[in-house]
Design an enzyme around this catalytic site. Structure first.
Site: not given
Length: 254
Positions: A133, A136, A139, A163
């Site tokens: 994502d 994120c 991430c 998400r």
């Protein structure tokens, strides 16, 4: 493992009694797989597959979302937990093996061309499928490890997993990244907190479908957060891991 053993023993006693009654009363009725499936339908449980185990009267049931349970032949008794087998003086986790095999089949259902792939310049020693994502934080941290992973011979294959689903801002950003003329650069831009610096010219419907397909695949695998990596053997690595850890795990599996 006393608690586990007691649970398994209790389940087996109940299964043995129910199985013998089923056989004596219904010699030529539906097979156990169909009986179990019909029982679970009453509970609105999405069954993916049912297969016999090496234990008489016990069936392995794979449920959508990457879950594995065990059922009596009449579907009246269910056990949740890992099933082990002693092989050459070692305990082998049969449930974990089933999960991994199930995950591999799901990964094979997605065309690699729909992924954003960062490949090593030299020989590829391993592959990690990463559900990501762009909003994120971890991430973004994992993205900073991609160059090191490539140097270690690991290919990173990104799949979209916004998400918040379709309604999230990440969904629209990721659909644009998948529509970009240079997907790698577009994804790197978004994970650096920037706007996409390359042209976005793809078919929006096709790009939305790729994101949707990846998201649904993640749900089937039981992914609930990002980053989450799936190895080629089906093992799932939840959360962020530095490049050295990822490379070590892949080496151990191979």
């Amino acid at each position: 493992m006393p608690e586990f053993s007691a649970l398994l023993l209790t389940g087996l006693i109940a299964v043995s009694a129910s199985w013998s009654g089923l056989v004596s009363a219904n010699n030529d009725v539906q097979g156990p797989e169909l009986i179990i499936e019909n029982q679970l339908k009453k509970l609105n449980t999405p069954v993916e597959s049912i297969s016999p185990t090496s234990i008489p009267g016990i069936y392995q049931v794979e449920i959508q979302g990457g879950f594995v349970v065990y059922s009596s032949a009449d579907g009246q008794y269910l056990l949740r937990g890992d099933l082990f087998e002693v092989q050459d003086n070692e305990l082998v986790n049969l449930t974990e093996k089933a999960r991994h095999e199930h995950n591999v089949k799901l990964l094979q259902s997605i065309n690699p061309e729909s992924m954003i792939i960062f490949s090593p310049n030299g020989a590829t020693k391993g592959i990690a499928y990463a559900f990501t994502d762009v909003d994120c934080g971890y991430c973004r941290k994992l993205q900073q490890e991609v160059a090191t992973l490539n140097e270690l011979g690991i290919e990173m294959r990104y799949l979209a997993f916004p998400r918040g689903g379709r309604k999230s801002s990440a969904y629209a950003k990721m659909a644009n990244a998948w529509c970009a003329t240079d997907r790698q650069q577009a994804l790197a831009d978004l994970k650096a907190g920037k706007t996409i610096s390359v042209p976005v010219k793809g078919d929006p419907n096709a790009c939305n479908k790729m994101v949707d397909d990846h998201y649904q695949l993640g749900l089937q695998l039981g992914i609930s957060g990002t980053p989450a990596m799936v190895l080629k053997n089906g093992q799932i690595i939840p959360g962020y891991r530095p490049a050295a850890d990822i490379a070590r795990i892949i080496k151990e599996q191979s």
